[in-house]
Every structure is written in structure tokens, then in C-alpha cells.
Design an enzyme around this catalytic site. Structure first.
Site, mmCIF file in Angstrom:
data_model
loop_
_atom_site.group_PDB
_atom_site.id
_atom_site.type_symbol
_atom_site.label_atom_id
_atom_site.label_comp_id
_atom_site.label_asym_id
_atom_site.label_seq_id
_atom_site.Cartn_x
_atom_site.Cartn_y
_atom_site.Cartn_z
ATOM 1 N N GLY A 383 0.817 -1.206 0.000
ATOM 2 C CA GLY A 383 0.000 0.000 0.000
ATOM 3 C C GLY A 383 0.845 1.247 0.000
ATOM 4 O O GLY A 383 2.071 1.190 0.141
ATOM 5 N N PRO A 385 2.565 4.905 1.193
ATOM 6 C CA PRO A 385 3.203 5.262 2.469
ATOM 7 C C PRO A 385 2.186 5.842 3.451
ATOM 8 O O PRO A 385 1.272 6.564 3.064
ATOM 9 C CB PRO A 385 4.237 6.326 2.065
ATOM 10 C CG PRO A 385 4.440 6.144 0.608
ATOM 11 C CD PRO A 385 3.159 5.629 0.053
ATOM 12 N N GLY A 386 2.364 5.509 4.722
ATOM 13 C CA GLY A 386 1.561 6.125 5.774
ATOM 14 C C GLY A 386 0.205 5.515 6.009
ATOM 15 O O GLY A 386 -0.618 6.106 6.707
ATOM 16 N N GLY A 388 -0.250 2.499 7.432
ATOM 17 C CA GLY A 388 -0.235 1.671 8.630
ATOM 18 C C GLY A 388 0.246 0.252 8.418
ATOM 19 O O GLY A 388 -0.140 -0.645 9.171
ATOM 20 N N LYS A 389 1.116 0.011 7.428
ATOM 21 C CA LYS A 389 1.585 -1.357 7.163
ATOM 22 C C LYS A 389 2.447 -1.874 8.315
ATOM 23 O O LYS A 389 2.249 -2.989 8.804
ATOM 24 C CB LYS A 389 2.380 -1.388 5.855
ATOM 25 C CG LYS A 389 1.590 -0.962 4.631
ATOM 26 C CD LYS A 389 2.391 -1.087 3.366
ATOM 27 C CE LYS A 389 3.554 -0.122 3.296
ATOM 28 N NZ LYS A 389 3.159 1.290 3.267
ATOM 29 N N SER A 705 -4.190 2.270 -18.592
ATOM 30 C CA SER A 705 -5.571 2.364 -18.121
ATOM 31 C C SER A 705 -6.269 3.661 -18.524
ATOM 32 O O SER A 705 -7.443 3.859 -18.198
ATOM 33 C CB SER A 705 -5.622 2.211 -16.590
ATOM 34 O OG SER A 705 -4.905 3.247 -15.969
ATOM 35 N N LYS A 748 -8.570 3.855 -7.073
ATOM 36 C CA LYS A 748 -9.217 4.760 -8.028
ATOM 37 C C LYS A 748 -10.617 5.157 -7.548
ATOM 38 O O LYS A 748 -11.043 6.302 -7.737
ATOM 39 C CB LYS A 748 -9.285 4.088 -9.397
ATOM 40 C CG LYS A 748 -7.900 3.933 -10.034
ATOM 41 C CD LYS A 748 -7.921 3.167 -11.342
ATOM 42 C CE LYS A 748 -6.520 3.059 -11.934
ATOM 43 N NZ LYS A 748 -6.477 2.305 -13.186
#
Length: 798
Positions: A383, A385-386, A388-389, A705, A748
Site C-alpha cells: 500500500g 506510504p503512511g 499503517g503497514k 488504463s 481509483k
């Protein structure tokens, strides 16, 4: 290049010699003499020292001097060394040099050596030859010796200083004997020059002494130099005495300790170092079920330790190996807390939102609870940054009751960081995994490998490949660390990896992991996180009581929308910390005050908002697309316009990558060939020069895309009809009009909600991805699924 030395060199008997001259009387001082520059330090009239010069270019000079009656030449000091005669500037010579008589000249190894006897100061009055051999006309400055008390006082001061220097540095005694044999102590001029020659002052300062002809002024310059030399010599002696004293104390303590050890061993009071080390290592292994291979290897090393001397390098290597090998928690496993309700509470306590991620983790823990153990699993949290991984990894460890160990592999380029150095290296160490097991003291911790997508590779190895064995449940039962050279069972370790994107992770490594995606937060989730976690955390960090500083929900919403619109919450936390720091200044000014921050106060505290409410661009040739980035999702307006109708053409701008350029070409070709089908003028593109632009040109963009978005913009331009407002889309377009699947649906959708867009067009192939999204993300959205571009046209142009 020239050189000087205070120690005369022995002249070999078979070396060729130049003729020696007779004694030179003061009345016959030559008016024309040859010059040799020296660069080490000035030569004084009171000195008799060997001088070494290069054979090239000074051999001819010495030969000519040897053929003179007086056997004299002048030595002049130059502060810059020179490599050859071409690099020497005759005008760089100082005002005064020294007339010397040559004795015992010899040649050896490309060098010329002679003993120089200083006779008198000399000054150049004119140049007769500016090329080697240098020939000059000279004059001899006359030294007026004032018969005054001041001169005598300075002379006595110089003699006293020399007397002080001799006991401090016996090396000067030989020079003093030489001086006393040649000069009278009552003659102040050679005494002063001799005193200057004794010092180690820089060449420039000594040249000043040589240039000073008046006796009293010269003595005034020399006395401070000599006193400084005395102080330096005295300080060196004091330092040497202090060092010797300390060394003596240490030696005495060492001998006393060795005697004490022997006495204690004889009485049986204590053991020697080897026995103590061996007993400590055996004590560490008590009660631990070691594998037979490890037991055998450690016993062999213990036997080796008992044979080696404690002072040998091999003893230190063996002891260090045993220290690591016995620190591994062989066969020690912590008990898992397989309680799903407790795990729910821990995850909810530390994380707001992320319900789908929490469900995946609970499912993962449920399988472990059903089986009775959690083993052989590798989770990969992906995911922006920031989001919560890393903290989710800590929460998993807390919910299981396992110790947690984290290390970052971002930027790691050496596989020895993972698998250890071989013992052949000096300073070899085990890999990070053995270090982790030593620290957590169990064989089943939670180990987090942070930033796994940012690993590098170099000539030292490929750490990503080294991780294959580490993370493969089929192989890590017998993980081999190069330093220990023992098999370790890592199958019970729960590995949690984090990454921002999957693109840079090698396929074989990614194949061994279970991927859990963490997308960005929507505004409502960010608000809950800020209220429950970030605001209390920053208050505690600043030491501010909750009752003295508060913030309204409206202010938090404005903060999220205007200052921290990224996918994660790290920037939001920074801005909250900044708010609190600003407010603390008010609290310090008024100790009784209570501050409440409202939405209107944000500009005063934080300045103008970084993000403005974006007005969606609309009109002919303008369509809103959706994009995925490593920082989360983003809206992507695409603009098309006709520049002129003089010739057919197509231009692209916006810093597009190769794939996106190809998508634009496909869109242009497809729309051009199907204009009649989509009720556009079939000849529109025949005369039109079309420009397609993707705004924010400073930002690189790539990916397929945006295919249907660019085709829609071109079709809108050809039909001269604005597309339906409030619609965003994403999908890859083929030359036959098929709409293919894309990635990053969740990001998205979040980006569209952030821009208050509630009608989306997605590929039919992504229907399942959309259905899996949490209900709170799908709520209020109208989504059209397109198989072909004709489905997109129906929605946009009805």
C-alpha cells in the site's frame, strides 16, 4: 629538488670525488659564484652539514665549483619544491643566501652529496647566467656588532636557552660541540645563527632571520624561536614521562592480576578465562533440545577453545562463534494466543478503517487457531506510504502474543545481510535472521521485513534471491546461515513483509507471499483516525493536557481536505503536530488559557491550504480519468483540442511514458476509424491537427488504463459535443474496441470519492474487484461496466 639532513651520510670510498679546496680567507671572498637553490630550510653561516642534490641539473655546477680556487658556492632557500630547472624561477630567490665551501663531494644513485661549511651571508647583485649552472655577482653584507649591554644580555639569554634545550633533547649536543670547536662564545653573530639553526621553525621564519643583518634585530627574532623550541621539547618530555608512568601502572596492575589469578586457581577459588567461557556457553545450552548436527559442531568448537591460548587470534574467533551459536534459542518456542476476539480488539484498538484488511488477517489467524499453530506463512502488506503497514505487523504480533522484530531491507545490496558472512572474513557476523532470533529468544517470533520492494543488487550479491530460501516454507525448515554453518528451522517464524508497490519485487519472491493490499483512506476514515489516534498521540508527545487544547471536527475535516490529502495519514500526523506546537506558544503566554482550534484558525496556524477544492474541468474534448500511483489513487483530466485544419496531425504532451503514448496512438487510430459508427464527421481527422494533453506536465505518467479516457476526449472533440458531467473512467482500449481490465480499483474509487465524483465507468472484467470493495466505499456510487468502447459512448453521449 634538494634535501638536507642533520646526520652526515657515509661516503663510499669508491665513489668519484671532486677536488677539495684550500682554506678560504675572509679577504679573498669571491665576487662571482655559482648558485644552487635548496627547498628544505635555509642554510646558516654557522652550520656544517651534508647537502644532497639531484645530479640533474646540478652536476655541471659542482664540477665548475670544483675547478675554482675557492671551492665555494651560494645556497639560497626557496619555499616551493621544483622538479627540474625549467620549473625554477631565478627571481623567486630570497634577498640573502649563504656562501658555503664544498668538502668531500661524491656521486651515487643519481644524487650528488657534499659537506657544506657555512662561511658568510651573501646577497645577489647581478645575474651572469639565468640557466644552470647559475652564475651571479654577489656582495657580502657587513654585520655591525654593537658592543652594548643589550647585545650581551641577548647573547646570555641565547646561551641559557641552548643549555636548557640540551638536557631535553640530547640530539643537539653533537651540533653544539661542533659549534664550540669552531667559534668563540663571545662572538654573537655565529651564536645567533647557530641558535636559529637548532630550531625546527618553518623555513619562512628562518629565512627572515637570515635576511636580518643587524645584530640586535637578528637576536630579537631568534630568541622567541629558541624559547618556543625549549617549551616544545619540555612538553614532549612531560608527555613521554606521563605515558611511561601510565604504562608502568598498567604493567604493574597486569602482573598483580596475573599473580592473583594463579593464587586463586591454586586455592580453587576461581577458574581461568577459558574455563569460565566454556562453562558459560554450556550453561546457555542447558535444557535446549539441540539438533544432533548443531550439538556435535558446538562440542567440537568447545574442545578447540580449551586447547587454544587466550591471547591468540583464533581463540577470539572461536569464542565469538560459540557466543553466537549458543545464543540461538534452539528448540525454544513461545506459546501462541489463538484468540480471535482478542485479535479483533487489538486490531480495532490500533487501526480505524481497513475493515477488509482486518478480515483477511482474522481469517489467517482463524486457520492457525483451527490447526493449533501458525507456521509457514508469509504475509505481504502492499500500500501507499503512511497507511499503517508497519503498525499492522506489530498488531499481529501483539494479538498472537509473540515477540516482534523489524528490520528494513530497503537499499540492502549484500546478501550477507540475510545469510551471514562466512567465517573467513575479518569481522564476520551472522545474518539478520540469526540476530533476530538471539534478540527475541524464541524460534517463532513475528519478523517484519520492511520496504521489500526497495532492495538493491550489487557485485556483493542479490539479497532478493537470498530471501527465496528464507521465505519459502518448504526450504526454510533447514535454513543455512553462512556464519554459523548450522541448519536452523525458520518454519515456525511468521514473516510479515511490507511494500509500496509490487512492480519491483522479483516474481519468484512474490510467488511465496500472501498479498494483502492496503489502499488509501477516505476522508471519513482519516477523521476517525485523527480523533482516536493521531490527536491524542501528539498531545501526549507535547505533554499537553486534553482539557487545555482541543480541536473541532470541522477543523480536522478542513485539515484533511486542505493540507493532508495523500493516501496515508503520515502527513496528517505532521500537520496535527505542527498545530499543537503553534498552540503551545499561546498556552505558555497564558498559563490559565484553554485553546480550541476551529476551521477558521487553520490558515493562521498553518498558512494557506496546500490543496484547493478542484473544479472538475468540463467541456468539449475534456474527460476525467482515474489513475493509480504508489502514493494512492488520483483523478486525471485529459484534454483534446483541434489546433488547425491545414493538415492531419497528432501531438501528445504531459510527460507520458511509452505505454501511455501507445494507448494514445491506439485511441487516435480507433476513434479515427470508427467516427461514422459513433456519429462523428468521418473526415474530421483528415484535415485536423489534434493536440492531446494530460495536465500536471511535471509529473511522469504511464500505464494503459487511460485508453478509454483518451478515446472519449478525441471522440468528444470530433463530435463537438461535451461528455456527460461528473463521470470518471478507467480502462485499457484495444484497436478492436475491447475494454480490458485494469489494476488499483480500490485506490481509483477512493480518488473519485475524494473529488466528489459519484458516477464511474469501469471495465466489465473488474466487476468482481468492485464487488469486493467495502460497502462504505460503494455507497452512493453509480458504476457502469463496459465490455467495448461503444458501452462507454452510450454513457457519455447517450
Amino acid at each position: 629538488m634538494t634535501d638536507q639532513d642533520h646526520t652526515p651520510e657515509i661516503v663510499e670510498e669508491d665513489a668519484p670525488r671532486y677536488p677539495r679546496g684550500l682554506t678560504l680567507h675572509a679577504q679573498t671572498l669571491p665576487e662571482r659564484i655559482y648558485v644552487i637553490p635548496i627547498h628544505n630550510r635555509p642554510f646558516f653561516p654557522a652550520q656544517v652539514l651534508p647537502v644532497i642534490v639531484n645530479e640533474d641539473p646540478w652536476a655541471e655546477t659542482l664540477e665548475r665549483v670544483a675547478n675554482t680556487d675557492h671551492k665555494c658556492l651560494a645556497l639560497f632557500y626557496v619555499d616551493t619544491p621544483f622538479t627540474d630547472a625549467a620549473s625554477f624561477d631565478p627571481d623567486s630567490l630570497p634577498q640573502h643566501g649563504t656562501l658555503v665551501r664544498i668538502h668531500h663531494a661524491s656521486r651515487e644513485g643519481g644524487k650528488l652529496q657534499f659537506v657544506a661549511q657555512g662561511l658568510s651571508r651573501v646577497r645577489i647583485s647581478g645575474w651572469l647566467s639565468r640557466k644552470p649552472p647559475y652564475l651571479v655577482e654577489v656582495t657580502y653584507p657587513h654585520t655591525t656588532i654593537e658592543d652594548s649591554d643589550e647585545v650581551k644580555a641577548y647573547g646570555m639569554a641565547l646561551i641559557n636557552a641552548i643549555k636548557e634545550l640540551l638536557p631535553l633533547n640530547p640530539l643537539y649536543s653533537e651540533e653544539l660541540k661542533n659549534y664550540l670547536n669552531r667559534f668563540s662564545p663571545n662572538d654573537p653573530s655565529p651564536l645567533t645563527d647557530f641558535a636559529a639553526a637548532l630550531t625546527t621553525a618553518p623555513g619562512a621564519e628562518l629565512q627572515e632571520v637570515l635576511d636580518t643583518v643587524p645584530m640586535l634585530k637578528r637576536m630579537e627574532k631568534v630568541l622567541p624561536l629558541l624559547r618556543k623550541e625549549v617549551e616544545v621539547a619540555r612538553l614532549q618530555n612531560e608527555l613521554a614521562a606521563e605515558v611511561n608512568r601510565k604504562i608502568g601502572e598498567h604493567q604493574r596492575q597486569f602482573f598483580l592480576k596475573e599473580q592473583l589469578k594463579i593464587i586463586q586457581q591454586e586455592l580453587g577459588i576461581t577458574k581461568d578465562d577459558k574455563s569460565a567461557d566454556a562453562d558459560e556457553f554450556r550453561a546457555r545450552l542447558e535444557g535446549k533440545p539441540l539438533p544432533p548436527q548443531a550439538q556435535k559442531r558446538i562440542d567440537e568448537e568447545l574442545n578447540k577453545l580449551s586447547i587454544l591460548e587466550t591471547g591468540s587470534p583464533e581463540y577470539a574467533v572461536t569464542r565469538n562463534y560459540l557466543d553466537w551459536a549458543t545464543s540461538v534459542p534452539w528448540g525454544v518456542y513461545g506459546e501462541d494466543r489463538l484468540d480471535l476476539d482478542y485479535a479483533h480488539k487489538v486490531l480495532d484498538k490500533h487501526h480505524a478503517g481497513l475493515e477488509d484488511v482486518k478480515d483477511r488477517i482474522i481469517e489467517f489467524l482463524a486457520v492457525g487457531a483451527f490447526k493449533g499453530e501458525i507456521a509457514g506463512s508469509i504475509l505481504l502488506l502492499v500500500g501507499p506510504p503512511g497507511v499503517g503497514k508497519t503498525s499492522i505487523g506489530k498488531s499481529i504480533a501483539e494479538s498472537l502474543g509473540r515477540p516482534f522484530y523489524r528490520f528494513s531491507v530497503g537499499g540492502m545490496r549484500d546478501e550477507a545481510e540475510i545469510k551471514g558472512h562466512r567465517r573467513t572474513y575479518i569481522g564476520a557476523l551472522p545474518g539478520k535472521l540469526v540476530q533476530a532470533l538471539k534478540e527475541v529468544e524464541v524460534m517463532n517470533p513475528v519478523i517484519m521485513l520492511d520496504e521489500i520492494d526497495k532492495m538493491g543488487a550489487s557485485y556483493q550479491g542479490d539479497p532478493a534471491s537470498a530471501l527465496l530460501e528464507t521465505l519459502d516454507p518448504e526450504q526454510n525448515v533447514e535454513f543455512l546461515d553462512h556464519y554459523l554453518d548450522l541448519r536452523l528451522d525458520l518454519s515456525k517464524v511468521l514473516f510479515v513483509c511490507t511494500a509500496n508497490t509490487l512492480d519491483s519485487i522479483p516474481g519468484p519472491l512474490l510467488d511465496r507471499m500472501e498479498v494483502i493490499r492496503l489502499s488509501g483512506y477516505i476522508a471519513e476514515e482519516k477523521l476517525a483516525i485523527a480523533k482516536r489516534h493521531l490527536w491524542p498521540k501528539q498531545l501526549a508527545k507535547a505533554g499537553v493536557p486534553k482539557n487545555r487544547l482541543s480541536i473541532s471536527d470541522a477543523a480536522l475535516r478542513a485539515l484533511i481536505e486542505g493540507y493532508a490529502r495523500e493516501a496515508g495519514v503520515r502527513q496528517l500526523e505532521k500537520q496535527i503536530g505542527k498545530l499543537i506546537r503553534k498552540a503551545v506558544i499561546q498556552l505558555l503566554k497564558d498559563p490559565e488559557a484553554k485553546v480550541r482550534i476551529g476551521a477558521k484558525d487553520l490558515e493562521r496556524y498553518l498558512g494557506m491550504p496546500v490543496f484547493r477544492t478542484e473544479q472538475l474541468i468540463s467541456g468539449v474534448g475534456v474527460v476525467t480519468g482515474l489513475a493509480w500511483t504508489s502514493m494512492g489513487g488520483a483523478t486525471l483530466p485529459i484534454e483534446a483540442t483541434r489546433i488547425h485544419t491545414l493538415n492531419r496531425g497528432f501531438k501528445l504532451t504531459g510527460q507520458l511514458g511509452e505505454v501511455m503514448k501507445e494507448s494514445a496512438e491506439i485511441a487516435y487510430s480507433y476513434v479515427s476509424s470508427h467516427l461514422k459508427q459513433f456519429k462523428g464527421d468521418p473526415s474530421f481527422f483528415d484535415q485536423a491537427f489534434v493536440h492531446l494533453h494530460v495536465p500536471e506536465g511535471a509529473t511522469p505518467k504511464d500505464g494503459p488504463s487511460a485508453g478509454i479516457t483518451m478515446a472519449s476526449a478525441l471522440l468528444s472533440l470530433a463530435r463537438n459535443q461535451a461528455p456527460k458531467k461528473g463521470v470518471a473512467m478507467t480502462g485499457e482500449l484495444t484497436l478492436t474496441g475491447q475494454v480490458l481490465a485494469i489494476g488499483g480499483v480500490r485506490e481509483k474509487v477512493i480518488a473519485a470519492r475524494r473529488q466528489k465524483i459519484h458516477e464511474l465507468i469501469l471495465p466489465e472484467a473488474n466487476r468482481g474487484d468492485f464487488q469486493e470493495l467495502p460497502e462504505h466505499l460503494k455507497e452512493g456510487l453509480t458504476v457502469h461496466f463496459a465490455r467495448r468502447f461503444a458501452d462507454v459512448v452510450k454513457v457519455l453521449f447517450d
